[in-house]
Design a protein around this motif. Structure first.
Motif, PDB file in Angstrom:
ATOM      1  N   PHE A  83       0.126   6.710 -12.745  1.00  0.00           N
ATOM      2  CA  PHE A  83      -0.384   5.573 -11.973  1.00  0.00           C
ATOM      3  C   PHE A  83      -0.966   6.009 -10.626  1.00  0.00           C
ATOM      4  CE2 PHE A  83       3.196   5.580  -9.068  1.00  0.00           C
ATOM      5  CZ  PHE A  83       2.739   4.892  -7.973  1.00  0.00           C
ATOM      6  N   ALA A  84      -0.305   6.955  -9.955  1.00  0.00           N
ATOM      7  CA  ALA A  84      -0.730   7.281  -8.589  1.00  0.00           C
ATOM      8  C   ALA A  84      -2.152   7.833  -8.567  1.00  0.00           C
ATOM      9  CB  ALA A  84       0.249   8.275  -7.964  1.00  0.00           C
ATOM     10  N   GLU A  85      -2.383   8.872  -9.354  1.00  0.00           N
ATOM     11  CA  GLU A  85      -3.711   9.483  -9.361  1.00  0.00           C
ATOM     12  C   GLU A  85      -4.750   8.551  -9.983  1.00  0.00           C
ATOM     13  OE1 GLU A  85      -6.730  11.844  -8.501  1.00  0.00           O
ATOM     14  OE2 GLU A  85      -4.649  12.076  -7.815  1.00  0.00           O
ATOM     15  N   GLY A  86      -4.342   7.854 -11.038  1.00  0.00           N
ATOM     16  CA  GLY A  86      -5.280   6.953 -11.699  1.00  0.00           C
ATOM     17  C   GLY A  86      -5.708   5.808 -10.798  1.00  0.00           C
ATOM     18  N   LEU A  87      -4.755   5.253 -10.049  1.00  0.00           N
ATOM     19  CA  LEU A  87      -5.086   4.147  -9.155  1.00  0.00           C
ATOM     20  C   LEU A  87      -5.960   4.616  -8.006  1.00  0.00           C
ATOM     21  CD1 LEU A  87      -4.658   1.154  -8.521  1.00  0.00           C
ATOM     22  CD2 LEU A  87      -2.585   1.783  -7.261  1.00  0.00           C
ATOM     23  N   ARG A  88      -5.627   5.766  -7.429  1.00  0.00           N
ATOM     24  CA  ARG A  88      -6.430   6.281  -6.304  1.00  0.00           C
ATOM     25  C   ARG A  88      -7.846   6.634  -6.743  1.00  0.00           C
ATOM     26  NH1 ARG A  88      -1.634   8.960  -4.611  1.00  0.00           N
ATOM     27  NH2 ARG A  88      -2.299  10.829  -5.734  1.00  0.00           N
ATOM     28  N   SER A  89      -7.978   7.270  -7.909  1.00  0.00           N
ATOM     29  CA  SER A  89      -9.322   7.640  -8.370  1.00  0.00           C
ATOM     30  C   SER A  89     -10.160   6.413  -8.689  1.00  0.00           C
ATOM     31  CB  SER A  89      -9.222   8.541  -9.604  1.00  0.00           C
ATOM     32  OG  SER A  89      -8.631   7.853 -10.697  1.00  0.00           O
ATOM     33  N   GLY A  90      -9.484   5.327  -9.085  1.00  0.00           N
ATOM     34  CA  GLY A  90     -10.221   4.111  -9.422  1.00  0.00           C
ATOM     35  C   GLY A  90     -10.791   3.400  -8.219  1.00  0.00           C
ATOM     36  N   ARG A 149       6.298  -8.489  -6.422  1.00  0.00           N
ATOM     37  CA  ARG A 149       7.110  -7.322  -6.741  1.00  0.00           C
ATOM     38  C   ARG A 149       6.903  -6.872  -8.179  1.00  0.00           C
ATOM     39  NH1 ARG A 149       8.800  -3.195  -4.597  1.00  0.00           N
ATOM     40  NH2 ARG A 149       9.410  -4.428  -2.774  1.00  0.00           N
ATOM     41  N   ASP A 150       6.791  -7.807  -9.118  1.00  0.00           N
ATOM     42  CA  ASP A 150       6.605  -7.411 -10.514  1.00  0.00           C
ATOM     43  C   ASP A 150       5.242  -6.760 -10.744  1.00  0.00           C
ATOM     44  OD1 ASP A 150       5.045  -9.657 -10.220  1.00  0.00           O
ATOM     45  OD2 ASP A 150       5.912 -10.774 -11.884  1.00  0.00           O
ATOM     46  N   GLU A 151       4.243  -7.083  -9.899  1.00  0.00           N
ATOM     47  CA  GLU A 151       2.937  -6.435 -10.011  1.00  0.00           C
ATOM     48  C   GLU A 151       3.033  -4.975  -9.586  1.00  0.00           C
ATOM     49  OE1 GLU A 151      -1.399  -6.249 -10.500  1.00  0.00           O
ATOM     50  OE2 GLU A 151       0.334  -7.227 -11.420  1.00  0.00           O
ATOM     51  N   ILE A 152       3.778  -4.710  -8.525  1.00  0.00           N
ATOM     52  CA  ILE A 152       3.984  -3.321  -8.093  1.00  0.00           C
ATOM     53  C   ILE A 152       4.722  -2.538  -9.176  1.00  0.00           C
ATOM     54  CG2 ILE A 152       5.166  -1.867  -6.406  1.00  0.00           C
ATOM     55  CD1 ILE A 152       4.574  -3.970  -4.312  1.00  0.00           C
ATOM     56  N   ASP A 153       5.745  -3.152  -9.763  1.00  0.00           N
ATOM     57  CA  ASP A 153       6.495  -2.481 -10.830  1.00  0.00           C
ATOM     58  C   ASP A 153       5.602  -2.192 -12.027  1.00  0.00           C
ATOM     59  OD1 ASP A 153       8.713  -2.662  -9.204  1.00  0.00           O
ATOM     60  OD2 ASP A 153       9.503  -4.473 -10.183  1.00  0.00           O
ATOM     61  N   ARG A 154       4.727  -3.127 -12.364  1.00  0.00           N
ATOM     62  CA  ARG A 154       3.818  -2.924 -13.498  1.00  0.00           C
ATOM     63  C   ARG A 154       2.896  -1.739 -13.266  1.00  0.00           C
ATOM     64  NH1 ARG A 154      -1.311  -3.695 -14.720  1.00  0.00           N
ATOM     65  NH2 ARG A 154      -1.768  -4.573 -12.662  1.00  0.00           N
ATOM     66  N   ILE A 155       2.318  -1.667 -12.072  1.00  0.00           N
ATOM     67  CA  ILE A 155       1.380  -0.592 -11.763  1.00  0.00           C
ATOM     68  C   ILE A 155       2.085   0.759 -11.732  1.00  0.00           C
ATOM     69  CG2 ILE A 155      -0.196   0.305 -10.011  1.00  0.00           C
ATOM     70  CD1 ILE A 155      -0.772  -2.616  -9.241  1.00  0.00           C
ATOM     71  N   ARG A 156       3.264   0.791 -11.145  1.00  0.00           N
ATOM     72  CA  ARG A 156       4.000   2.045 -11.031  1.00  0.00           C
ATOM     73  C   ARG A 156       4.491   2.543 -12.384  1.00  0.00           C
ATOM     74  NH1 ARG A 156       6.040   3.594  -5.970  1.00  0.00           N
ATOM     75  NH2 ARG A 156       7.866   4.474  -7.031  1.00  0.00           N
ATOM     76  N   ALA A 157       4.660   1.633 -13.333  1.00  0.00           N
ATOM     77  CA  ALA A 157       5.143   2.025 -14.660  1.00  0.00           C
ATOM     78  C   ALA A 157       4.042   2.627 -15.529  1.00  0.00           C
ATOM     79  CB  ALA A 157       5.750   0.810 -15.366  1.00  0.00           C
ATOM     80  N   ALA A 158       2.784   2.483 -15.130  1.00  0.00           N
ATOM     81  CA  ALA A 158       1.677   3.034 -15.924  1.00  0.00           C
ATOM     82  C   ALA A 158       1.671   4.557 -15.863  1.00  0.00           C
ATOM     83  CB  ALA A 158       0.350   2.478 -15.415  1.00  0.00           C
ATOM     84  N   ASN A 159       1.210   5.200 -16.929  1.00  0.00           N
ATOM     85  CA  ASN A 159       1.163   6.655 -16.977  1.00  0.00           C
ATOM     86  C   ASN A 159       0.194   7.185 -15.922  1.00  0.00           C
ATOM     87  OD1 ASN A 159       2.961   6.812 -19.117  1.00  0.00           O
ATOM     88  ND2 ASN A 159       1.343   6.624 -20.664  1.00  0.00           N
ATOM     89  N   ALA A 200       0.836  -1.209   0.000  1.00  0.00           N
ATOM     90  CA  ALA A 200       0.000   0.000   0.000  1.00  0.00           C
ATOM     91  C   ALA A 200       0.864   1.250   0.000  1.00  0.00           C
ATOM     92  CB  ALA A 200      -0.928  -0.018   1.213  1.00  0.00           C
ATOM     93  N   GLY A 201       1.932   1.258   0.821  1.00  0.00           N
ATOM     94  CA  GLY A 201       2.815   2.413   0.866  1.00  0.00           C
ATOM     95  C   GLY A 201       3.506   2.657  -0.458  1.00  0.00           C
ATOM     96  N   GLU A 202       3.983   1.601  -1.114  1.00  0.00           N
ATOM     97  CA  GLU A 202       4.696   1.759  -2.376  1.00  0.00           C
ATOM     98  C   GLU A 202       3.764   2.180  -3.506  1.00  0.00           C
ATOM     99  OE1 GLU A 202       7.373  -1.287  -3.496  1.00  0.00           O
ATOM    100  OE2 GLU A 202       8.131  -1.621  -1.471  1.00  0.00           O
ATOM    101  N   LEU A 203       2.474   1.883  -3.381  1.00  0.00           N
ATOM    102  CA  LEU A 203       1.510   2.263  -4.412  1.00  0.00           C
ATOM    103  C   LEU A 203       0.783   3.559  -4.078  1.00  0.00           C
ATOM    104  CD1 LEU A 203      -0.026  -1.249  -5.210  1.00  0.00           C
ATOM    105  CD2 LEU A 203       1.618   0.049  -6.581  1.00  0.00           C
TER     106      LEU A 203
END
Length: 332
Positions: free
Chosen positions: A77-84, A65-75, A31-34
């Motif tokens: 990602f931070a705002e998009g993930l939180r809004s979702g 770990r590769d799932e976190i890397d995948r999510i963080r690599a998205a354009n 959660a912290g890393e995302l």
């Protein structure tokens, strides 16, 4: 769905290089890393937006770990993930859709707006939460324009007048989808997910074998706590989690029967085997945890045609056994 992470001083020794723990992280760290709160990460997992793997050491789940890397690599990602994963209640949801609270509640009771979470507040009232992005899509869809501004039809008004409220049922359907996604690889997990939405009496009627029911209880998914056990809040939450409409109950019973049958074929529930009991005990075979091979000198062995050995010296006629037997032999 919240959880507690238990740490140990020896934890560093558990997460050795090359292990699953080394290639994944615990929920709190993920959660912290995302950039999410723990409750937001739980919801993201619930919605299938964050992939997880079982935690074989401590139970629960971990994020690769590769799932976190995948999510963080998205354009973005931070705002998009939180809004979702942003959720809103009735007041905020109505404002988001530019409708009154009363109309928003009617749409939700009619099943047109599906809640994603709920909780029982201190006044013992159920508070439903909805995904903000789903409400925006609903309001932006031109096909829903009359629902947002027009007059509610007589048929719908009549249903509302009779007490129609599909919020609990729609939540259960959504929650079951989450449980089945989490249990995709285990047939008993899938069966237990279905059973978790049925009353215990309904489960007993469908699953008559006690060992199968025990298996279901073992794999029953853990539900979020709402107040202390047996409290009014907990009882109210239990009513929401348990199927109420007869057609829904029938559908779940049918799914449960099929799921248990599939689980039996793939991985039968363990059950006791008969122990071989010594013949001198004078008793019948009794259930035990594991089976033992039939040996001479047992009731089961005799029934299979095995000759029983003769009595031990201490048990031969005319000679007392035990302490008196030893004294008798020493003096004789």
């Amino acid at each position: 769905m919240s959880g507690n992470t238990v740490t140990h001083r020896a934890g560093a020794a558990v997460e050795r290089p090359g292990t699953t723990c080394d290639a994944s992280v615990a929920p709190k760290r993920a959660a912290g890393e995302l950039g999410l709160r723990r409750s937001e990460l739980d919801l993201a997992v619930h919605l299938g937006r964050v992939r997880t793997i079982p935690d074989r050491v401590a139970g629960g789940w971990r994020v690769p770990r590769d799932e976190i890397d995948r999510i963080r690599a998205a354009n973005g990602f931070a705002e998009g993930l939180r809004s979702g994963v942003r959720t809103v209640g009735t007041t905020e949801g109505a404002a988001l859709m530019h409708v009154t609270r009363a109309r928003f509640t009617r749409l939700a009771r009619l099943g047109l707006l599906v809640p994603v979470k709920f909780y029982v507040n201190r006044y013992r009232a159920v508070v439903w939460l909805y995904l903000a992005e789903e409400l925006r899509r609903f309001a932006a869809d031109e096909r829903n324009a009359t629902l947002l501004t027009g007059r509610t039809t007589e048929v719908l008004r009549a249903q509302l007048g009779e007490g129609l409220d599909l919020r609990p049922r729609n939540w259960r359907g959504r929650h079951l989808g989450f449980l089945l996604r989490q249990a995709a690889d285990d047939p008993w997990d899938r069966a237990a997910a279905v059973a978790s939405l049925l009353d215990a009496a309904e489960v007993s009627e469908v699953v008559t074998d006690p060992y199968d029911r025990s298996r279901l209880r073992r794999f029953r998914p853990v539900t979020a706590a709402h107040g202390s056990p047996e409290s009014p809040a907990a009882q109210l939450a239990e009513e929401i989690v348990t199927a109420a409409d007869q057609d829904e109950i029938d559908w779940l019973r049918s799914d449960l029967a099929a799921a248990v049958e599939a689980a039996r074929r793939q991985c039968p529930a363990p059950r006791p085997a008969l122990h071989a009991v010594p013949i001198e005990s004078g008793s019948e075979p009794v259930p035990g945890e594991t089976a033992e091979p039939l040996r001479p000198g047992t009731v089961a062995g005799a029934r299979q045609g095995t000759e029983l050995q003769g009595p031990r010296p201490a048990e031969r006629p005319g000679r007392p056994g035990g302490l008196f037997g030893r004294l008798w032999r020493r003096d004789s």
